[in-house]
Enzyme design. Structure first.
Site, PDB file in Angstrom:
ATOM      1  N   LYS A 201       0.873  -1.177   0.000  1.00  0.00           N
ATOM      2  CA  LYS A 201       0.000   0.000   0.000  1.00  0.00           C
ATOM      3  C   LYS A 201       0.909   1.226   0.000  1.00  0.00           C
ATOM      4  CE  LYS A 201      -3.792   2.034   2.770  1.00  0.00           C
ATOM      5  NZ  LYS A 201      -4.581   1.868   4.017  1.00  0.00           N
TER       6      LYS A 201
ATOM      7  N   SER B  32      -9.443   2.132   3.117  1.00  0.00           N
ATOM      8  CA  SER B  32      -8.546   2.844   2.240  1.00  0.00           C
ATOM      9  C   SER B  32      -7.562   1.948   1.495  1.00  0.00           C
ATOM     10  CB  SER B  32      -7.744   3.871   3.054  1.00  0.00           C
ATOM     11  OG  SER B  32      -6.940   3.217   4.012  1.00  0.00           O
TER      12      SER B  32
ATOM     13  N   SER C 233      -9.596  -0.258   7.429  1.00  0.00           N
ATOM     14  CA  SER C 233      -9.052  -0.037   6.086  1.00  0.00           C
ATOM     15  C   SER C 233      -8.408  -1.253   5.432  1.00  0.00           C
ATOM     16  CB  SER C 233      -8.034   1.106   6.104  1.00  0.00           C
ATOM     17  OG  SER C 233      -8.696   2.346   6.062  1.00  0.00           O
TER      18      SER C 233
END
Ligand SMILES: [Zn+2]
Lengths: 485, 491
Positions: free
Chosen positions: A83, A158, A182
């Site tokens: 990420k 996210s 997330s």
């Protein structure tokens, strides 16, 4: 041999075995995944950066390893995505924001050091909501990511880029970060496995801080065994992170049957019918496996969202102050210092980030601190106690991961509150510091539904073990963009 | 006209002498090429986290204990937030509501000798900021600023006094005593000119009829003054300025003021009316700082003798208070004195020579007792020559000067210069006889009762021996000879 299964269709365990046995070279593995990214990512948009040259170079280096050297490294031959709020030396890091500009990290996050030591081949960085603030990845300032199950829908967030990359089989493993859900929520929306470890189990050094007391890095994979493997690689104390726990005793549980808590507050209004159906079917399956389902109460759940949306923005407002245009990243020139600060932060941050900075700044302001931040911390303590009491009665708690399935892109643009309420089942684990695991439990109208498992602090490994027994009982996942059977 | 009482409180920042910074492993040394003592942590890069330097906590704990503070077994860190280019994270990690040490004091003594306890409200640990170097003549027309983050993250303690000081002079005494106490702990260089010790003074005037909380008085903060003397001057100026304003019926504005060394005046820097809200909140990246009470007790036991105890001991041993004060305030001088008196019985002689002649030489050179070429053993050897009568006091001064200049031992100087004192009576007797014979009138004056006449005769003998005769011996020989050869017979 029948038509050979492409390398990108294997999970990490399988790839590692093929590499160790010499059945596939690391270069073949990486090449297969890079091709997959090239073909699939044009419609998914999971990646912000793909390091083809770096991954191939690493693969060729690994191909010179002996069988012993390969076996010594649990992720040798396995591609991994990060990420893009996790820094890796020399690679760009954006956090999904414009404000970091052309920033390249001069250092590796501790999880990246551990991945490299374990032989993982880092292929690139995935999209996210700006600074991990969001539940749809629509708040990325840099790219759009779509759900591989239905490209008109969001992948969740996210960590939406990581979830989509794993679900679309562009990588078998990805790291995400989870501050209020997330990892688990996009895992649920994309039909993969996502796990948030016990707070402090995984070093945060090199994770761009959103809310320091809630953030944890965790694995996102297509199988529970892969999630466990990746978790085992990244966990552990760290001299760079004072909040990373020294390796204590992991909680162990018996082989079962277990007492499984079902919190009544998580099954109220707001849950979509399809989600309720899949969840109840999974619970029924657990009962049929001999486990005892116990209705429990987590009475302070209704206050969790409010507490979370004070604590997280408060910490975020502080953590994001360093993006000021002085030392790195973007700078908008101004006639004086204050103008430079204002213009840089105005042009550099997106609307959702600004909204949270304002919320957090307000919550910490003189005269409001006690009413907001301090009260939220008290609620946090009560929520932690809710779980303490519950885990005296039960071994695990099982809930849906989200009240809904992946929603359509653009649907919640004008409704941040609705977006925030979607975190209702996941934020409690962050507030309490306990581990949470989302596994795919089935489909509702063709879209995946996640089942969340919660355990007490340091119950991380027991979560994988318990959930794995259910995984074998469920319909095997068919990947949305997978090989036609 | 209203009467006003001066109310002063001081905030002192002291840089701790650790090898590395407070939250990373960069060098904490002073200076260096700009931005060479830096790493991702102290540059505030994305993703970094602080890790506390235990040595800094040890030094801070020593300081708090030496200032009579209660040290908390559990304290915590907080973020103090504001934007400025010298503060990389846009927050300073400090301690807000649970400082490491609290409820301490420093004792000061005024000219009248009366002791007064000045409260030390708190001692807390925090990180220093970096430095800005402005391009251009003055800030106003600077074309830009260069940021140097070598100092960012260097450990500091902030020592906050209660508003117990009632004059600029008391502020001077407090700072002098505070620095003396800290100097015995090896925790800091304590150099105000290099910024390793910095002082902010809060000054307000209390009307005689004011009954409220002192904190509510309009307060002026004088920032970052670079010497104790200038703190005193700044307060003196500020008190006079505020008195004049109040006399003219004006209001004191709560503000921050700088001090101009050249003019001795303070000047307005920024108004505190639109005060910064620092939005303090607990630092989530650091767990609470938990200290073992046993460790704190051990640290307390391990403190060295501190000025109060040293002073009392010296005075007990008969040293004049003024001398004791001079020694105590200069740790190097005191340690020199200790080494010398360990080798030499006559403490008073050591004190006198140290504080007069040796001090004068050292001060003239801008040196210190620690780096003077005359070591305690050397001084003691010289004093031994005085005690044995080999050197007169006057000769010893000359020898000391030579020792100081050349680094030679006392005996070497004496030998090289043929300086030893004549102590053999027979060697002097013939000169005495000659002087008496040459000065009959003076002898008569002496005999008629003019004591001063004898001094003239002594001088003559000393002159002819080139100063090497022992004065009391000369005295004795003259008296004896006059008595024997010149005095009228008694019978
Ligand atoms: Zn550093």
């Amino acid at each position: 041999m029948t038509s050979k299964k492409p390398l990108w269709d294997h999970d990490a365990h399988s790839l590692h075995d093929l590499f160790c046995e010499g059945a596939a070279s690391a270069e073949e593995i990486v090449t297969s995944h890079l091709e997959r990214i090239r073909s699939a990512d044009s419609s998914v948009g999971a990646f912000l950066y793909v390091d083809e040259a770096g991954a191939l170079e690493e693969a060729r280096r690994q191909d010179r390893w002996s069988a012993v050297e390969r076996r010594e490294r649990p992720l040798a031959g396995v591609p991994v995505a990060l990420k893009d709020n996790i820094v890796a030396q020399g690679m760009p890091t954006t956090a999904g924001s414009k404000i970091l500009g052309e920033f390249r990290s001069p250092y590796d996050a501790t999880v990246v050091v551990k991945l490299k030591q374990a032989g993982a081949m880092i292929v690139g960085k995935t999209n996210l909501d700006e600074f991990a603030m969001g539940s749809s990845t629509e708040h990325s300032a840099l790219a759009e990511t779509r759900n591989p199950w239905d490209v008109s829908r969001v992948p969740g967030g996210s960590s939406g880029g990581s979830a989509a990359a794993v679900a679309a089989q562009m990588v078998p493993l990805a790291l995400g970060s989870d501050t209020g859900g997330s990892i688990r929520q996009p895992a649920s929306y994309c039909g993969i496995v996502g796990m948030k470890p016990t707070y402090g189990r995984v070093s945060r050094y090199g994770l761009i801080a959103f809310a320091s007391s809630l953030d944890q890095i965790g694995p996102m994979t297509r199988s529970i065994r892969d999630a466990r493997l990746l978790y085992e690689v990244i966990k552990g104390a760290d001299a760079h992170d004072s909040t990373a726990l020294a390796l204590g005793e992991e909680r162990t549980v018996s082989q079962g049957p277990w007492r499984i808590g079902v919190p009544r507050e998580y099954f109220g209004e707001g849950m979509e019918a399809g989600v309720r159906q899949v969840t109840e079917a999974a619970l029924e399956r657990l009962r049929s496996m001999g486990h005892e389902l116990v209705e429990i109460s987590l009475p302070h759940t209704p206050y969790a969202i409010a507490a979370y949306y004070l604590i997280a923005p408060a910490e975020a407002s502080s953590n994001l102050s360093r993006y000021d245009g002085v030392r790195y990243g973007m700078r908008a020139e101004g006639r004086d210092l204050v103008t430079m600060y204002e213009k840089t932060r105005d042009e550099g941050f997106g609307a959702e980030v600004k909204r949270r900075i304002l919320l957090g700044t307000h919550a910490l302001s003189a005269g409001y601190y006690d009413a907001y931040y301090l009260t939220a911390q008290k609620v946090r303590t009560l929520i932690r106690q809710d779980f303490d009491y519950a885990f005296r009665e039960v071994d695990f708690i099982v809930t849906p991961t989200t009240p809904d399935v992946a929603f359509r892109r653009g649907e919640r643009d004008d409704d941040p509150i609705k977006m925030y309420l979607g975190d209702v089942y996941t934020v409690t684990a962050n507030l309490a510091g306990i581990p949470g695991l989302s596994i795919p439990a089935g489909l509702a109208d063709g879209l995946p539904v996640g089942l969340q498992w919660l355990a007490p602090r340091l119950g991380d490994l027991s979560l994988f073990d318990a959930a794995a027994t259910l995984e074998t009982q469920l319909e095997p996942m068919v990947w949305p963009m997978g090989v036609d059977e | 006209m209203n009467q006003y009482q001066v109310i002063v409180g001081l905030e002192v920042h002291v840089e701790l002498k650790t090898a590395t910074k407070l939250f990373c492993s960069c060098s904490a040394a002073f200076g260096g090429e700009p931005n060479t003592h830096t790493c991702p942590v102290c540059l505030g890069m994305p993703g970094v986290l602080p890790v506390i330097n235990q040595e800094a906590i040890r030094l801070a704990t020593r300081s708090a204990l030496a200032l009579n503070c209660t040290v908390r077994a559990v304290s915590k860190f907080d973020r103090k937030q504001y934007f400025y280019p010298d503060l990389p994270k846009a927050y300073q990690i400090s301690q807000y509501d649970q400082p490491l040490g609290e409820y301490g004091w420093v004792t000061i003594r005024g000219a009248d000798g009366a002791a007064k306890k000045i409260g030390v409200r708190r001692v807390h640990v925090e990180e220093d900021a970096g430095k800005l170097n402005h391009l251009g003549q003055r800030l106003g027309d600077a074309t830009g600023s260069l940021v140097d983050l070598n100092r960012a993250g260097v450990p500091l303690i902030e020592i906050v006094s209660d508003p117990d000081l009632r004059s600029a002079e008391e502020a001077r005494l407090y700072l002098t005593e505070l620095r003396a106490v800290l100097s015995y702990l090896d925790i800091s260089d304590l150099r105000m000119e290099e910024g390793s010790m910095r002082c902010d003074a809060n000054v307000s005037l209390r009307p005689a009829d004011f009954q409220g909380n002192l904190e509510d008085l309009p307060r002026v903060e004088i920032k970052n003054v670079n010497s104790i003397r200038n703190v005193q001057r700044g307060i003196e100026y500020e008190v006079a300025r505020q008195r004049e304003l109040l006399a003219a019926g004006e209001r004191i504005v709560k503000e921050t003021r700088g001090f101009d060394d050249a003019t001795g005046k303070t000047y307005s820097q920024r108004s505190k009316e639109e005060a910064n809200d620092y939005r303090y909140f607990p630092e989530p990246d650091l767990p609470p700082l938990v200290l073992d009470p046993q460790w704190i007790a051990d640290m307390k036991r391990g403190l060295p003798a501190l000025p109060d105890a040293i002073r009392a001991n010296l005075i007990d041993r008969g040293m004049p208070e003024k001398d004791a004060e001079v020694l105590v305030l200069d740790r190097e001088a005191y340690e020199y004195w200790q080494q010398a008196t360990a080798l030499f019985q006559d403490e008073r002689l050591v004190t006198n020579w140290m504080l007069s002649d040796l001090s004068r030489l050292i001060n003239a050179r801008g040196e210190s007792f620690a780096n003077s070429r005359v070591r305690p053993e050397g001084l003691v050897a010289l004093l031994g020559l005085i005690q044995s009568g080999t050197l007169s006091g006057r000769m010893a001064k000359e020898v000391l000067e030579a020792m100081f200049e050349t680094g030679q031992s006392a005996s070497q100087v004496v030998k090289d210069r043929g300086l030893s004192q004549i102590t053999d009576a027979s060697a002097i007797q013939s000169i005495v006889d000659q002087v008496l014979k040459d000065n009959p009138a003076v002898v008569q004056d002496y005999l008629s009762g003019k004591e001063k006449a004898l001094a003239f005769l002594v001088g003559q003998v000393m002159k002819q021996t080139r100063g090497q005769a022992k004065p009391d011996l000369v005295n004795q020989l003259l008296k004896d000879s006059i008595q024997k050869d010149y005095a009228p017979s008694q019978d």
